[in-house]
Write a protein that holds these residues in place. Structure first.
Motif, short mmCIF file in Angstrom:
data_model
loop_
_atom_site.label_atom_id
_atom_site.label_comp_id
_atom_site.label_asym_id
_atom_site.label_seq_id
_atom_site.Cartn_x
_atom_site.Cartn_y
_atom_site.Cartn_z
N ASP A 114 52.84 48.32 89.31
CA ASP A 114 53.79 48.45 88.20
C ASP A 114 53.38 47.60 87.00
O ASP A 114 53.41 48.05 85.85
CB ASP A 114 55.20 48.05 88.65
N SER A 115 53.01 46.34 87.26
CA SER A 115 52.62 45.45 86.15
C SER A 115 51.30 45.91 85.54
O SER A 115 51.08 45.76 84.33
CB SER A 115 52.50 44.01 86.66
N ASP A 116 50.41 46.48 86.36
CA ASP A 116 49.14 46.98 85.84
C ASP A 116 49.37 48.16 84.90
O ASP A 116 48.70 48.28 83.87
CB ASP A 116 48.22 47.40 86.98
N ILE A 117 50.31 49.04 85.24
CA ILE A 117 50.63 50.17 84.37
C ILE A 117 51.19 49.69 83.04
O ILE A 117 50.84 50.19 81.97
CB ILE A 117 51.64 51.12 85.07
N GLN A 118 52.06 48.67 83.10
CA GLN A 118 52.62 48.09 81.87
C GLN A 118 51.51 47.53 80.98
O GLN A 118 51.52 47.70 79.75
CB GLN A 118 53.61 46.98 82.23
N GLU A 119 50.52 46.87 81.59
CA GLU A 119 49.42 46.29 80.81
C GLU A 119 48.53 47.38 80.23
O GLU A 119 48.02 47.24 79.11
CB GLU A 119 48.60 45.34 81.68
N VAL A 120 48.32 48.48 80.96
CA VAL A 120 47.54 49.60 80.44
C VAL A 120 48.21 50.18 79.20
O VAL A 120 47.55 50.50 78.21
CB VAL A 120 47.37 50.69 81.53
N LEU A 121 49.55 50.30 79.24
CA LEU A 121 50.27 50.92 78.13
C LEU A 121 50.36 50.01 76.91
O LEU A 121 50.15 50.45 75.79
CB LEU A 121 51.69 51.32 78.59
N PHE A 122 50.69 48.72 77.11
CA PHE A 122 50.95 47.83 75.97
C PHE A 122 50.02 46.62 75.90
O PHE A 122 50.13 45.82 74.98
CB PHE A 122 52.41 47.35 76.01
N GLY A 123 49.12 46.48 76.86
CA GLY A 123 48.17 45.38 76.81
C GLY A 123 48.84 44.02 77.02
O GLY A 123 50.01 43.92 77.36
N ASN A 124 48.06 42.98 76.78
CA ASN A 124 48.57 41.61 76.88
C ASN A 124 47.88 40.79 75.81
O ASN A 124 47.08 39.91 76.08
CB ASN A 124 48.31 41.04 78.28
N ILE A 125 48.21 41.11 74.56
CA ILE A 125 47.46 40.59 73.42
C ILE A 125 47.60 39.08 73.26
O ILE A 125 46.76 38.42 72.65
CB ILE A 125 47.88 41.33 72.13
N LEU A 126 48.68 38.49 73.81
CA LEU A 126 48.88 37.04 73.69
C LEU A 126 47.97 36.25 74.62
O LEU A 126 47.94 35.02 74.55
CB LEU A 126 50.34 36.69 73.97
N SER A 127 47.23 36.95 75.48
CA SER A 127 46.34 36.25 76.41
C SER A 127 44.87 36.37 76.04
O SER A 127 44.01 35.95 76.81
CB SER A 127 46.56 36.78 77.84
N VAL A 128 44.57 36.94 74.87
CA VAL A 128 43.16 37.10 74.50
C VAL A 128 42.51 35.75 74.24
O VAL A 128 43.19 34.79 73.83
CB VAL A 128 43.00 37.99 73.25
N ASN A 129 41.23 35.65 74.51
CA ASN A 129 40.49 34.40 74.27
C ASN A 129 39.43 34.63 73.20
O ASN A 129 39.20 35.75 72.75
CB ASN A 129 39.87 33.89 75.57
N TRP A 130 38.77 33.54 72.80
CA TRP A 130 37.79 33.64 71.72
C TRP A 130 36.59 34.50 72.10
O TRP A 130 35.98 35.14 71.23
CB TRP A 130 37.34 32.25 71.29
N GLY A 131 36.26 34.53 73.38
CA GLY A 131 35.16 35.39 73.82
C GLY A 131 35.47 36.86 73.58
O GLY A 131 34.62 37.61 73.09
N GLN A 132 36.70 37.26 73.92
CA GLN A 132 37.11 38.65 73.68
C GLN A 132 37.17 38.96 72.19
O GLN A 132 36.76 40.04 71.75
CB GLN A 132 38.48 38.89 74.31
N ILE A 133 37.66 38.00 71.41
CA ILE A 133 37.75 38.19 69.95
C ILE A 133 36.36 38.37 69.36
O ILE A 133 36.14 39.25 68.51
CB ILE A 133 38.46 37.00 69.29
N THR A 134 35.41 37.57 69.81
CA THR A 134 34.03 37.67 69.31
C THR A 134 33.43 39.04 69.64
O THR A 134 32.79 39.68 68.79
CB THR A 134 33.16 36.56 69.91
N THR A 135 33.63 39.49 70.89
CA THR A 135 33.11 40.79 71.30
C THR A 135 33.70 41.91 70.47
O THR A 135 32.97 42.78 69.95
CB THR A 135 33.41 41.04 72.79
N VAL A 136 35.03 41.91 70.32
CA VAL A 136 35.71 42.93 69.53
C VAL A 136 35.24 42.87 68.08
O VAL A 136 34.98 43.91 67.44
CB VAL A 136 37.24 42.77 69.61
N GLY A 137 35.10 41.65 67.54
CA GLY A 137 34.67 41.48 66.16
C GLY A 137 33.28 42.06 65.91
O GLY A 137 33.04 42.72 64.89
#
Length: 283
Positions: A114-137
């Protein structure tokens, strides 16, 4: 108004939301212009299916979702509709529905379905780290640079879809290999953008950033340049106001951003209706 930026996780969430929102709102101008709104949802869901499948098999958490999204993008770039009774959106909608069902099937086998489905739909943007930001950037920067350098070709493709029905556009693409090539590049770029955006933001916010700013901008402006600028401004407002609502009222960040986008769309709709009433009637 800005005290929330004293928290590092809010700053990180804001930066990644701005990066994602700016590029997706630009790509959305093409998506809406082409009339392929379901493409975002379908590619996002295919990417999520890749995530769910990698969790199911226990490896390939990065490469499998990318392979799924690029495979879906390739498939959609090759779809041509010559029967006037059929619409491209209908075919893409079928792909979305099947990918959604398959994703739920895979996630149901995980310990926290259930929690995995919620994360697929709306993500968990407050938990992103600088590594993820760099990759996306980096990924979004490369995609943005390609579209900036070849913007005339991409807008020419979009205008072809705007000015012709599906069967006529398909005939044009059949006789022009360069149209096929740039159409393929467009789908690959949107596929890559979505697969990395969905990993942090979820399917629904990504779809909202892709569609709502561009539709609102089209209501407010006429020229492609002004539409693109307006769409980017709307996405920036949504990134800030969405996180502001989330921080001050303790709502989920992804949902807050989507609701704020909906509010901005409502304002744009009211302005559009007011402008239409002010325009003289054509007899």
């Amino acid at each position: 108004m800005f005290e929330m930026f004293q928290l590092s996780f809010i700053v990180q969430a804001f930066i990644v939301t701005v990066i994602i929102g700016v590029l997706l709102s630009y790509l959305g101008v093409h998506v809406v212009g082409r009339g392929i709104v379901f493409v975002d949802l379908a590619l996002g869901q295919i990417s999520s299916l890749g995530v769910a499948f990698s969790d199911y098999v226990g490896y390939g958490k990065t490469i499998i979702p990318i392979a799924f999204a690029l495979g879906g993008a390739l498939l959609m770039s090759l779809i041509t509709i010559r029967d006037k009774r059929l619409k491209l959106e209908a075919v893409i909608g079928i792909i979305y529905a099947v990918a959604s069902a398959a994703t739920v099937m895979m996630i149901s086998k995980t310990p926290h379905g259930d929690s995995d489905i919620q994360e697929v739909l709306f993500g968990n943007i407050l938990s992103v780290n600088w590594g993820q930001i760099t990759t996306v950037g980096i990924i979004f920067g490369i995609i943005g640079l390609v579209h900036l350098i070849f913007h005339k070709k991409f807008f020419l493709l979009t205008e072809t879809f705007e000015n012709h029905d599906n069967s006529t556009a398909a005939e044009i693409f059949k006789n022009n290999k360069w149209f096929k090539f740039w159409n393929f590049i467009f789908y690959i770029s949107i596929g890559l953008a979505i697969v990395f955006a969905v990993r942090t933001s979820g399917v629904i916010p990504v779809f909202s950033f892709l569609i709502i700013p561009s539709v609102a901008a089209i209501m407010l402006c006429r020229k492609n340049l002004y539409i693109t600028i307006a769409a980017i401004i709307i996405s920036l407002l949504a990134a800030y106001l969405g996180l502001y609502v989330s921080y001050h009222f303790d709502f989920p960040a992804g949902s807050s951003i989507v609701v704020v986008l909906g509010g901005l769309f409502t304002l744009a709709s009211l302005v559009y209706l007011f402008k239409r009433k002010k325009e003289p009637e054509v007899k």
